[in-house]
Design a protein around this motif. Structure first.
Motif, PDB file in Angstrom:
ATOM      1  N   PHE A  25      11.487 -13.916   9.834  1.00  0.00           N
ATOM      2  CA  PHE A  25      11.209 -13.909   8.400  1.00  0.00           C
ATOM      3  C   PHE A  25      10.009 -14.780   8.046  1.00  0.00           C
ATOM      4  N   CYS A  26       9.818 -15.873   8.766  1.00  0.00           N
ATOM      5  CA  CYS A  26       8.617 -16.691   8.538  1.00  0.00           C
ATOM      6  C   CYS A  26       7.357 -15.906   8.908  1.00  0.00           C
ATOM      7  N   GLY A  27       7.408 -15.168  10.001  1.00  0.00           N
ATOM      8  CA  GLY A  27       6.263 -14.339  10.384  1.00  0.00           C
ATOM      9  C   GLY A  27       5.979 -13.248   9.369  1.00  0.00           C
ATOM     10  N   LEU A  28       7.032 -12.602   8.874  1.00  0.00           N
ATOM     11  CA  LEU A  28       6.850 -11.567   7.854  1.00  0.00           C
ATOM     12  C   LEU A  28       6.329 -12.149   6.544  1.00  0.00           C
ATOM     13  N   ALA A  29       6.842 -13.313   6.147  1.00  0.00           N
ATOM     14  CA  ALA A  29       6.376 -13.954   4.914  1.00  0.00           C
ATOM     15  C   ALA A  29       4.909 -14.350   5.045  1.00  0.00           C
ATOM     16  N   TYR A  30       4.526 -14.855   6.207  1.00  0.00           N
ATOM     17  CA  TYR A  30       3.124 -15.212   6.413  1.00  0.00           C
ATOM     18  C   TYR A  30       2.231 -13.970   6.389  1.00  0.00           C
ATOM     19  N   ALA A  31       2.715 -12.864   6.943  1.00  0.00           N
ATOM     20  CA  ALA A  31       1.938 -11.626   6.924  1.00  0.00           C
ATOM     21  C   ALA A  31       1.721 -11.133   5.497  1.00  0.00           C
ATOM     22  N   VAL A  32       2.762 -11.213   4.660  1.00  0.00           N
ATOM     23  CA  VAL A  32       2.627 -10.806   3.259  1.00  0.00           C
ATOM     24  C   VAL A  32       1.660 -11.733   2.526  1.00  0.00           C
ATOM     25  N   TYR A  33       1.798 -13.040   2.737  1.00  0.00           N
ATOM     26  CA  TYR A  33       0.883 -14.002   2.113  1.00  0.00           C
ATOM     27  C   TYR A  33      -0.559 -13.751   2.562  1.00  0.00           C
ATOM     28  N   ASP A  34      -0.739 -13.511   3.845  1.00  0.00           N
ATOM     29  CA  ASP A  34      -2.070 -13.267   4.391  1.00  0.00           C
ATOM     30  C   ASP A  34      -2.672 -11.985   3.805  1.00  0.00           C
ATOM     31  N   PHE A  35      -1.859 -10.943   3.656  1.00  0.00           N
ATOM     32  CA  PHE A  35      -2.345  -9.697   3.059  1.00  0.00           C
ATOM     33  C   PHE A  35      -2.791  -9.922   1.615  1.00  0.00           C
ATOM     34  N   MET A  36      -1.988 -10.644   0.845  1.00  0.00           N
ATOM     35  CA  MET A  36      -2.357 -10.886  -0.549  1.00  0.00           C
ATOM     36  C   MET A  36      -3.618 -11.744  -0.649  1.00  0.00           C
ATOM     37  N   ASP A  37      -3.767 -12.702   0.246  1.00  0.00           N
ATOM     38  CA  ASP A  37      -4.967 -13.540   0.246  1.00  0.00           C
ATOM     39  C   ASP A  37      -6.207 -12.727   0.604  1.00  0.00           C
ATOM     40  N   ILE A  38      -6.106 -11.894   1.626  1.00  0.00           N
ATOM     41  CA  ILE A  38      -7.245 -11.056   2.022  1.00  0.00           C
ATOM     42  C   ILE A  38      -7.559 -10.049   0.927  1.00  0.00           C
ATOM     43  N   ASP A  39      -6.535  -9.470   0.320  1.00  0.00           N
ATOM     44  CA  ASP A  39      -6.750  -8.469  -0.730  1.00  0.00           C
ATOM     45  C   ASP A  39      -7.427  -9.067  -1.965  1.00  0.00           C
TER      46      ASP A  39
END
Length: 76
Positions: A25-39
């Motif tokens: 879940f930490c990996g998935l949360a980081y992936a979502v955060y990273d996507f929003m930051d890049i977007d």
């Protein structure tokens, strides 16, 4: 340390304990955060996807490495 945290199925690692689920879940949360930051910084859909896929591969590699280390059985 109480291992194994993961069970290996092919090239994937399935969580087997609470710590394994927490890592997933930490990996998935980081992936979502990273996507929003890049977007928020990109100018097009292709720009977002190109940058996100590279970061997603890094996240998957780190998760797989942790899963590999935490799924091995202890030798007697």
């Amino acid at each position: 340390m109480n291992l194994p945290w993961f069970k290996q199925i092919g090239i994937f690692f399935i969580p087997k304990s609470i710590i394994g689920w927490l890592i997933l879940f930490c990996g998935l949360a980081y992936a979502v955060y990273d996507f929003m930051d890049i977007d928020s910084r990109s100018h097009s859909v292709s720009d977002t996807l190109i940058n996100f896929v590279f970061n997603l591969l890094i996240i998957f590699a780190v998760y797989s490495f942790i899963g590999y280390l935490a799924s091995r059985q202890a030798k007697a």
